[in-house]
Write a protein that holds these residues in place. Structure first.
Motif, PDB file in Angstrom:
ATOM      1  N   LYS A 145       0.897  -0.843  -0.483  1.00 19.43           N
ATOM      2  CA  LYS A 145       0.019  -0.046  -0.201  1.00 19.43           C
ATOM      3  C   LYS A 145       0.978   1.218  -0.081  1.00 19.43           C
ATOM      4  N   PRO A 146       0.504   2.156  -0.352  1.00 20.19           N
ATOM      5  CA  PRO A 146       0.807   3.739  -0.918  1.00 20.19           C
ATOM      6  C   PRO A 146       1.390   3.883   1.191  1.00 20.19           C
ATOM      7  N   GLY A 147       2.599   4.641   1.583  1.00 18.95           N
ATOM      8  CA  GLY A 147       2.410   5.116   2.501  1.00 18.95           C
ATOM      9  C   GLY A 147       2.592   6.419   2.758  1.00 18.95           C
ATOM     10  N   LYS A 148       2.655   7.119   3.712  1.00 18.26           N
ATOM     11  CA  LYS A 148       2.440   8.246   3.932  1.00 18.26           C
ATOM     12  C   LYS A 148       4.007   9.206   4.191  1.00 18.26           C
ATOM     13  N   LEU A 149       5.349   8.487   4.120  1.00 16.49           N
ATOM     14  CA  LEU A 149       6.311   8.887   3.897  1.00 16.49           C
ATOM     15  C   LEU A 149       7.258   8.617   2.241  1.00 16.49           C
ATOM     16  N   THR A 150       6.941   7.242   1.825  1.00 15.51           N
ATOM     17  CA  THR A 150       7.706   6.254   1.588  1.00 15.51           C
ATOM     18  C   THR A 150       6.624   4.557   1.435  1.00 15.51           C
ATOM     19  N   SER A 151       7.007   4.123   0.402  1.00 16.72           N
ATOM     20  CA  SER A 151       6.777   2.559   0.391  1.00 16.72           C
ATOM     21  C   SER A 151       7.167   2.544  -0.980  1.00 16.72           C
ATOM     22  N   PHE A 152       6.962   0.919  -1.049  1.00 14.87           N
ATOM     23  CA  PHE A 152       7.145   0.366  -2.882  1.00 14.87           C
ATOM     24  C   PHE A 152       6.640   1.013  -3.565  1.00 14.87           C
ATOM     25  N   PRO A 153       4.766   1.621  -3.872  1.00  9.59           N
ATOM     26  CA  PRO A 153       4.537   2.312  -5.044  1.00  9.59           C
ATOM     27  C   PRO A 153       4.974   3.543  -4.908  1.00  9.59           C
ATOM     28  N   GLN A 154       5.109   4.625  -3.858  1.00 10.63           N
ATOM     29  CA  GLN A 154       5.509   5.488  -3.862  1.00 10.63           C
ATOM     30  C   GLN A 154       7.508   5.848  -4.491  1.00 10.63           C
ATOM     31  N   SER A 155       8.759   4.658  -4.179  1.00  5.04           N
ATOM     32  CA  SER A 155       9.687   4.241  -4.734  1.00  5.04           C
ATOM     33  C   SER A 155       9.872   4.275  -6.250  1.00  5.04           C
ATOM     34  N   VAL A 156       9.224   3.532  -7.095  1.00  3.81           N
ATOM     35  CA  VAL A 156       8.532   3.517  -8.885  1.00  3.81           C
ATOM     36  C   VAL A 156       7.797   4.620  -9.106  1.00  3.81           C
ATOM     37  N   LYS A 157       6.990   5.602  -8.671  1.00  3.10           N
ATOM     38  CA  LYS A 157       6.057   6.740  -8.670  1.00  3.10           C
ATOM     39  C   LYS A 157       5.756   5.989  -9.657  1.00  3.10           C
TER      40      LYS A 157
END
Length: 119
Positions: free
Chosen positions: A47-59
C-alpha cells in the motif's frame, strides 16, 4: 556471506505476461552463468505509505504494479564475474531494446548488497 543484487520496478498490469516471459529468460541466463538464486516477485500487499513505500519508490501510475526482485551470488567478486558473462549473453542483448521493454526502465532502481544475516 552471500552478495545480493536487488531491484524494484513498475510494470503495467497489461504487460505483466510479457514481463514474466522476459524474467523467465533472464532467470535462465543468470543461473546458466552461475548465480545461486534468482527471484522475481509481483506486489500483492503493498500500500502507499505516508512517507515511503514500494508504490511511491517507483512513482507507480494507475494500471501498474510493483515488481521486487533479487539475485544471489557467493560474493561481490562472484557477482562481478557472473554479470560480465550475462552482459555478453545474446539472450540478454536481444531483450534490452528500451523501446520494447515491458516496463519503464527509468523508474527502476537497483543496487548490490552484502548479506549481514542469513538463515
Amino acid at each position: 556471506m552471500q552478495y545480493v543484487d536487488g531491484f524494484v520496478l513498475p510494470v503495467p498490469k497489461k504487460k505483466l505476461k510479457a514481463y514474466k516471459a522476459m524474467a523467465k529468460t533472464a532467470c535462465k541466463v543468470w543461473l546458466d552463468h552461475g548465480a545461486l538464486d534468482y527471484r522475481e516477485c509481483v506486489a500483492e500487499d503493498v500500500k502507499p505509505g505516508k512517507l515511503t513505500s514500494f508504490p511511491q519508490s517507483v512513482k507507480l501510475k494507475t494500471g501498474e504494479t510493483v515488481v521486487f526482485s533479487w539475485i544471489t551470488y557467493k560474493s561481490r567478486k562472484h557477482r562481478d564475474a557472473v554479470m560480465a558473462k550475462v552482459m555478453k549473453d545474446p539472450r540478454i542483448a536481444k531483450m534490452m531494446d528500451p523501446k520494447k521493454l515491458p516496463f519503464d526502465g527509468k523508474r527502476m532502481f537497483f543496487g548490490g548488497f552484502d548479506t549481514i544475516v542469513s538463515a
